[in-house]
Design a protein around this motif. Structure first.
Motif, mmCIF file in Angstrom:
data_model
loop_
_atom_site.group_PDB
_atom_site.id
_atom_site.type_symbol
_atom_site.label_atom_id
_atom_site.label_comp_id
_atom_site.label_asym_id
_atom_site.label_seq_id
_atom_site.Cartn_x
_atom_site.Cartn_y
_atom_site.Cartn_z
ATOM 1 N N GLN A 197 -25.068 56.821 2.804
ATOM 2 C CA GLN A 197 -24.638 57.074 1.439
ATOM 3 C C GLN A 197 -25.743 57.819 0.709
ATOM 4 O O GLN A 197 -26.911 57.781 1.101
ATOM 5 C CB GLN A 197 -24.333 55.761 0.713
ATOM 6 C CG GLN A 197 -25.540 54.855 0.554
ATOM 7 C CD GLN A 197 -25.192 53.488 -0.017
ATOM 8 O OE1 GLN A 197 -24.032 53.104 -0.037
ATOM 9 N NE2 GLN A 197 -26.199 52.764 -0.476
ATOM 10 N N ASP A 216 -22.229 58.265 -5.485
ATOM 11 C CA ASP A 216 -21.854 58.490 -4.096
ATOM 12 C C ASP A 216 -20.344 58.376 -3.975
ATOM 13 O O ASP A 216 -19.781 57.456 -4.522
ATOM 14 C CB ASP A 216 -22.511 57.462 -3.186
ATOM 15 C CG ASP A 216 -22.225 57.760 -1.720
ATOM 16 O OD1 ASP A 216 -22.507 56.904 -0.883
ATOM 17 O OD2 ASP A 216 -21.692 58.837 -1.433
ATOM 18 N N ASN A 276 -19.050 69.734 2.751
ATOM 19 C CA ASN A 276 -18.775 68.357 2.297
ATOM 20 C C ASN A 276 -19.809 67.370 2.853
ATOM 21 O O ASN A 276 -19.479 66.382 3.504
ATOM 22 C CB ASN A 276 -17.368 67.922 2.716
ATOM 23 C CG ASN A 276 -16.282 68.747 2.044
ATOM 24 O OD1 ASN A 276 -16.367 69.056 0.857
ATOM 25 N ND2 ASN A 276 -15.262 69.122 2.800
ATOM 26 N N ARG A 298 -21.631 65.053 1.648
ATOM 27 C CA ARG A 298 -21.547 63.635 1.289
ATOM 28 C C ARG A 298 -20.547 62.907 2.185
ATOM 29 O O ARG A 298 -20.804 61.778 2.628
ATOM 30 C CB ARG A 298 -21.130 63.483 -0.180
ATOM 31 C CG ARG A 298 -22.182 63.930 -1.192
ATOM 32 C CD ARG A 298 -21.597 63.908 -2.607
ATOM 33 N NE ARG A 298 -22.571 64.327 -3.604
ATOM 34 C CZ ARG A 298 -23.312 63.499 -4.336
ATOM 35 N NH1 ARG A 298 -23.195 62.200 -4.168
ATOM 36 N NH2 ARG A 298 -24.164 63.962 -5.239
ATOM 37 N N ASP A 299 -19.406 63.538 2.431
ATOM 38 C CA ASP A 299 -18.389 62.916 3.281
ATOM 39 C C ASP A 299 -18.867 62.807 4.723
ATOM 40 O O ASP A 299 -18.602 61.814 5.403
ATOM 41 C CB ASP A 299 -17.086 63.720 3.231
ATOM 42 C CG ASP A 299 -16.385 63.585 1.883
ATOM 43 O OD1 ASP A 299 -16.627 62.578 1.196
ATOM 44 O OD2 ASP A 299 -15.604 64.487 1.530
ATOM 45 N N LEU A 300 -19.554 63.829 5.200
ATOM 46 C CA LEU A 300 -20.075 63.787 6.569
ATOM 47 C C LEU A 300 -21.009 62.589 6.741
ATOM 48 O O LEU A 300 -20.949 61.868 7.740
ATOM 49 C CB LEU A 300 -20.820 65.083 6.893
ATOM 50 C CG LEU A 300 -20.012 66.380 6.872
ATOM 51 C CD1 LEU A 300 -20.922 67.561 7.181
ATOM 52 C CD2 LEU A 300 -18.862 66.328 7.876
ATOM 53 N N ARG A 316 -21.101 59.872 4.902
ATOM 54 C CA ARG A 316 -20.362 58.619 4.725
ATOM 55 C C ARG A 316 -19.694 58.177 6.028
ATOM 56 O O ARG A 316 -19.640 56.991 6.346
ATOM 57 C CB ARG A 316 -19.311 58.801 3.632
ATOM 58 C CG ARG A 316 -18.599 57.515 3.231
ATOM 59 C CD ARG A 316 -17.588 57.751 2.121
ATOM 60 N NE ARG A 316 -18.241 58.127 0.869
ATOM 61 C CZ ARG A 316 -18.162 59.333 0.307
ATOM 62 N NH1 ARG A 316 -17.472 60.287 0.896
ATOM 63 N NH2 ARG A 316 -18.766 59.575 -0.835
ATOM 64 N N HIS A 317 -19.202 59.137 6.797
ATOM 65 C CA HIS A 317 -18.503 58.817 8.044
ATOM 66 C C HIS A 317 -19.425 58.274 9.131
ATOM 67 O O HIS A 317 -18.957 57.692 10.106
ATOM 68 C CB HIS A 317 -17.762 60.052 8.564
ATOM 69 C CG HIS A 317 -16.564 60.428 7.742
ATOM 70 N ND1 HIS A 317 -15.666 59.506 7.267
ATOM 71 C CD2 HIS A 317 -16.134 61.632 7.290
ATOM 72 C CE1 HIS A 317 -14.720 60.118 6.577
ATOM 73 N NE2 HIS A 317 -14.980 61.410 6.566
ATOM 74 N N GLN A 375 -21.010 71.676 10.147
ATOM 75 C CA GLN A 375 -20.656 70.267 9.989
ATOM 76 C C GLN A 375 -21.005 69.476 11.248
ATOM 77 O O GLN A 375 -21.528 68.363 11.169
ATOM 78 C CB GLN A 375 -19.167 70.137 9.677
ATOM 79 C CG GLN A 375 -18.791 70.578 8.273
ATOM 80 C CD GLN A 375 -17.303 70.485 8.023
ATOM 81 O OE1 GLN A 375 -16.486 70.728 8.919
ATOM 82 N NE2 GLN A 375 -16.917 70.138 6.802
#
Length: 268
Positions: free
Chosen positions: A197, A268, A186, A188-190, A192-193, A152
């Protein structure tokens, strides 16, 4: 409940009565199963998230690898063949193809000084696509939770570095295997932060890339055998800056046979 429903169906189902004369019933013909198969739509060509006119930065490949030239040759003896092919292609194109091979490049330091960041060649940016296939830190630990965290950190660092190298409509392309432990990253979340997107994602199909061979982060297996990553399901994610809207890569693109790809999602 499922059993009672099935019993009810069995009681109510029946064979329709054929009112035709017996002499006509024997003339009944059935269509072979092969007809059903041929009636299906033809298999669509896989999605490829870039065009031949794009300026592309390949990360983690022979073109920009983490290893030094000596380490690369030791871990992957076959790499010399790929390097020769790239250099020959550059010569034959008479500078039409701008191909550079960089060693010792850290994906989290792209754009910084040589060798880790790729120097001026990378720092000037202007890339339509920055592509990192199968990022992995290697076997730093056997602890799954730590291994997930290390990967990550690699992805977050890469996203931050790569974003600054893109054109205004540029995208970041990452391919990872499906299932655990990769799903625990994860991704997608990484993204997004750090202000990204998912514009598009689709099944990775290695046959779309002529001569593609998967390689382990730690090098070839003893005895010259290769790990058969080509047989494992993987997914490609195309990331764009938040608020950029629908991009060309986000839309269903025509494939080689003229049909539109249906193996992608746009959520997304």
């Amino acid at each position: 409940m499922a059993k009672s429903k099935q019993q009810k169906l069995n009681r109510t189902s029946h064979v329709p009565y054929d009112k035709r004369p017996k002499s006509k019933r024997s003339q009944t013909t059935t269509r072979p199963a092969s007809h059903l198969k041929s009636a299906r739509s033809p298999q669509r060509a896989p999605s490829i998230p870039f065009a031949h006119t794009d300026r592309i930065l390949l990360v983690g490949e022979v073109a920009t690898c983490y290893d030094s030239a000596a380490e690369l040759a030791e871990k992957y003896p076959q790499s010399s063949r790929y390097i020769n092919d790239l250099e020959e292609a550059a010569r034959e194109s008479h500078s039409v193809m701008d191909i550079k091979i960089l060693y010792g490049v850290d994906a989290t330091k792209l754009g910084k000084s040589l060798p880790a960041g790729g120097g001026k060649l990378v720092k000037k940016g202007g890339f339509d696509r920055v592509m990192f296939n199968f990022p992995h830190v290697g076997g730093l630990t056997k602890d799954v939770n730590r291994q997930v965290r290390y990967n990550q950190e690699l992805l977050v660092g890469f996203f931050k570095a790569a974003t600054s190298l893109l054109t205004p409509t540029g995208t970041i392309i990452v391919t990872i295997f499906e299932g655990e432990p990769y799903s625990l990253w994860n991704i997608r979340d990484l993204a997004r932060h750090v202000g990204l997107q998912v514009g598009q994602s689709f099944k990775f199909q290695p046959e779309a890339y002529q001569g593609y061979r998967h390689a382990r982060t730690l090098g070839n297996i003893d005895g010259g055998r290769g790990w058969k990553g080509e047989g494992r399901d993987a997914r490609t994610y195309v990331f764009e800056r938040k608020g950029m809207g629908r991009t060309q890569t986000q839309q269903a693109k025509p494939t080689r046979d003229g049909n539109k790809s249906s193996d992608s999602d746009e959520d997304d």
